[in-house]
Design a protein around this motif. Structure first.
Motif, short mmCIF file in Angstrom:
data_model
loop_
_atom_site.label_atom_id
_atom_site.label_comp_id
_atom_site.label_asym_id
_atom_site.label_seq_id
_atom_site.Cartn_x
_atom_site.Cartn_y
_atom_site.Cartn_z
N ARG A 349 -32.37 12.59 3.84
CA ARG A 349 -33.06 13.75 4.42
C ARG A 349 -32.05 14.88 4.47
O ARG A 349 -30.92 14.70 4.92
CB ARG A 349 -33.51 13.33 5.82
N GLU A 406 -35.66 21.21 10.24
CA GLU A 406 -36.24 19.86 10.38
C GLU A 406 -37.67 19.85 9.86
O GLU A 406 -38.09 18.91 9.18
CB GLU A 406 -36.20 19.39 11.85
N ALA A 407 -38.41 20.93 10.17
CA ALA A 407 -39.80 21.01 9.71
C ALA A 407 -39.86 21.03 8.19
O ALA A 407 -40.77 20.45 7.57
CB ALA A 407 -40.46 22.26 10.28
N SER A 409 -37.80 19.49 6.16
CA SER A 409 -37.65 18.11 5.69
C SER A 409 -38.89 17.27 5.99
O SER A 409 -39.28 16.42 5.20
CB SER A 409 -36.41 17.45 6.31
N ASP A 410 -39.51 17.53 7.16
CA ASP A 410 -40.76 16.81 7.48
C ASP A 410 -41.81 17.09 6.41
O ASP A 410 -42.52 16.20 5.96
CB ASP A 410 -41.34 17.27 8.83
N GLU A 413 -41.16 15.15 3.30
CA GLU A 413 -41.50 13.73 3.46
C GLU A 413 -43.02 13.51 3.43
O GLU A 413 -43.48 12.45 3.00
CB GLU A 413 -40.88 13.18 4.74
N ARG A 414 -43.76 14.51 3.88
CA ARG A 414 -45.23 14.38 3.81
C ARG A 414 -45.75 14.62 2.40
O ARG A 414 -46.65 13.95 1.92
CB ARG A 414 -45.89 15.44 4.71
N LYS A 418 -41.36 9.14 -0.52
CA LYS A 418 -40.07 9.09 0.17
C LYS A 418 -39.04 8.36 -0.70
O LYS A 418 -39.16 7.17 -0.96
CB LYS A 418 -40.23 8.38 1.52
#
Ligand SMILES: Cc1cc2nc3c(=O)[nH]c(=O)nc-3n(C[C@H](O)[C@H](O)[C@H](O)COP(=O)(O)OP(=O)(O)OC[C@H]3O[C@@H](n4cnc5c(N)ncnc54)[C@H](O)[C@@H]3O)c2cc1C
Length: 456
Positions: A349, A406-407, A409-410, A413-414, A418
């Protein structure tokens, strides 16, 4: 001497009275656009350090091993229409998918056109970059000299340090990474297994199959192999038109258009992935499926065991090979940073705002550290334009940058499967639009020379 002319920008908006001193690491396609945008924004005290003797980074093909990972026959996989800097299109007489030497010539003419050479110190490697508590940078060069800067722009590329797979056993033939593959000549008459069906893996398998006795391609998990043209047009230009559609409709159309063009992957001995096309980094190749149907490339499963020259696959079959060629991607590395400071080489990440700003290091800017489903450098151009306005005080970092990083990377991932392969993946058009929206209105534009320029 440089000849920068830029349009009026109200000085009341300028935060700094003197321009900051900026270091750029690397004169590949990301570094040169960083340099150009800094100059355009009015930063005059800027130095770009480049370890090579010329501009072009990964696109400087060499017969022996070097920073570059391109081979004799590499052509880009993004089309020329969508592979131009915002103010410097690719020459009209270029083909849809230019070769590596045409791409290199394009970058070199960009550097000449914007008169960047006086700001690049060639044959100079940055050995260490240390941040001081006041956010300034101490840069140590391989010639022993030490320089201080206010900002550091890192554009060292992420396709030059191979990620080698761990083989389950000992292979006694030749084992190399696609980074070291330069030409098919050494593989004439040999039995070669390419590991991985990404862009490099498919390119290598196709090229080697022209001369080898046998070529296998080991595919561990199903992949979309997408032809480079659709209805006679480069595939990415098609996707551009569709990029404004709602996601479910876009996914449906992509699936249908692939089905019309190639039929089912099963008819090639492959498996259809169980996720939508846009959830992974696509492999663009029009020849692999053709070669499979001509018996020149043989799809194989993942590898379960290796012993001597024998390779056993997960379906229990065993074959003998002279060469294993791993096309298993690259590591993100920053050899000039202390590993405790920043190390993404094994990261799952990578939280960065706009893929370029680290929440703890406001004087550090990473240019080109993303993997688009399209060309890198047009997006590096937008990143650089925003960053140049940032160092000139015309754009402010949001206060909640850590949350935003962070958002980011979120979101990745969505959106994507992954895996290490996707830690920096972006959708080309949405990412471009996000960057473009951030660029302040009235930001200086380059002027003085027509942009449909002089590709000499
Ligand atoms: C086979 C292959 C095909 C590809 N095809 C495409 C494609 O079709 N479209 C696309 O967009 N991308 C493609 N890519 C990705 C490619 O990496 C980018 O196109 C592009 O080269 C990225 O540019 P960059 O400037 O970020 O990095 P690079 O081109 O790698 O440039 C980095 C520069 O930094 C310099 N440098 C590094 N460390 C130091 C140091 N410590 N001190 C001084 N200088 C340093 C290097 O010498 C180099 O010149 C491909 C990659 C490969 C391997």
């Amino acid at each position: 001497m440089h000849t920068v002319l830029f349009t009026y920008f109200p000085t009341t908006l300028m935060k700094q009275s003197t321009t900051p001193r900026v270091c750029v690491i690397g004169a590949g396609c990301s570094g040169i656009t960083a340099l150009k945008n800094l100059l355009q924004a009015g930063v005059t005290d800027v130095v770009c350090y480049e370890q090579n003797s010329e501009v072009g980074g990964n696109w400087i093909f060499t017969a022996g091993e070097s920073h570059s990972s391109v081979c004799e026959t590499t052509h880009i996989i993004s089309s020329k229409t969508l592979s131009g800097y915002m103010d410097f299109p690719m020459p009209e007489d270029y083909p849809d998918y230019p070769s590596h030497d045409q791409v290199l010539a394009y970058f070199q003419s960009y550097a000449r056109h914007f008169n960047l050479h006086p700001y690049i110190q060639f044959n100079t490697t940055v050995q260490s970059a240390v941040k001081h508590p006041d956010e300034s940078w101490e840069i140590t060069l391989d010639n022993g000299s030490v320089e201080r800067f206010d900002y550091l722009f890192v554009a060292n590329g992420h396709h030059s340090v191979p990620r080698m797979p761990q083989l389950p056993g000992v292979f006694e033939g030749e084992f190399l990474h696609s980074h070291s593959y330069k030409s098919s000549n050494p593989y004439r008459g040999k039995k070669v297994l390419v590991i991985g069906a990404g862009n490099s893996g498919c390119d290598c398998a196709v090229e080697i199959s022209r001369v080898a006795e046998h070529v296998g391609i080991s595919i561990r998990s199903p992949k979309y192999i997408v032809p480079k043209f659709f209805l006679g047009k480069p595939t990415d230009t098609f996707n551009e038109v569709m990029s404004f559609l709602p996601k479910p409709l876009l996914r449906f159309l992509q699936k249908i258009s692939l089905k019309i063009q190639i039929g089912s992957y099963e008819s090639y001995g492959l498996k259809t992935p169980d996720y939508p096309v846009v959830k992974s980094h696509p492999t663009l190749n029009s020849e692999l499926l053709y070669k499979i149907r001509h018996g020149k490339v043989h799809p194989r499963k993942g590898i379960s065991k290796v012993s001597g020259h024998e390779v056993t696959f997960t379906d229990g079959t065993t074959e003998s090979y002279d060469v294993l060629l791993a096309a298993t991607g690259y590591k993100i590395t920053f050899p000039f940073f202390d590993a405790d400071f920043l190390d993404y080489s094994e990261a799952d990440r990578i939280p960065l705002y706009l893929r370029m700003f680290h929440p703890n290091h406001p004087s550090l800017v990473l240019i080109g550290l993303f993997q688009p489903q399209g060309a890198i450098w047009p997006l590096s151009d937008y990143q650089a334009k925003l960053a140049a306005n940032y160092v000139m005080g015309r754009w402010q970092m949001p206060q909640n940058v850590e949350t935003l990083a962070e958002a980011d990377s979120d979101f990745i991932e969505r959106e994507f499967i992954k895996s290490k392969r996707h830690t920096i993946e972006v959708h080309y058009h949405p990412f471009l639009r996000t960057l473009a929206r951030q660029i302040p209105k009235g930001a200086p534009e380059w002027s003085g020379v027509p942009s449909q320029a002089v590709h000499s």
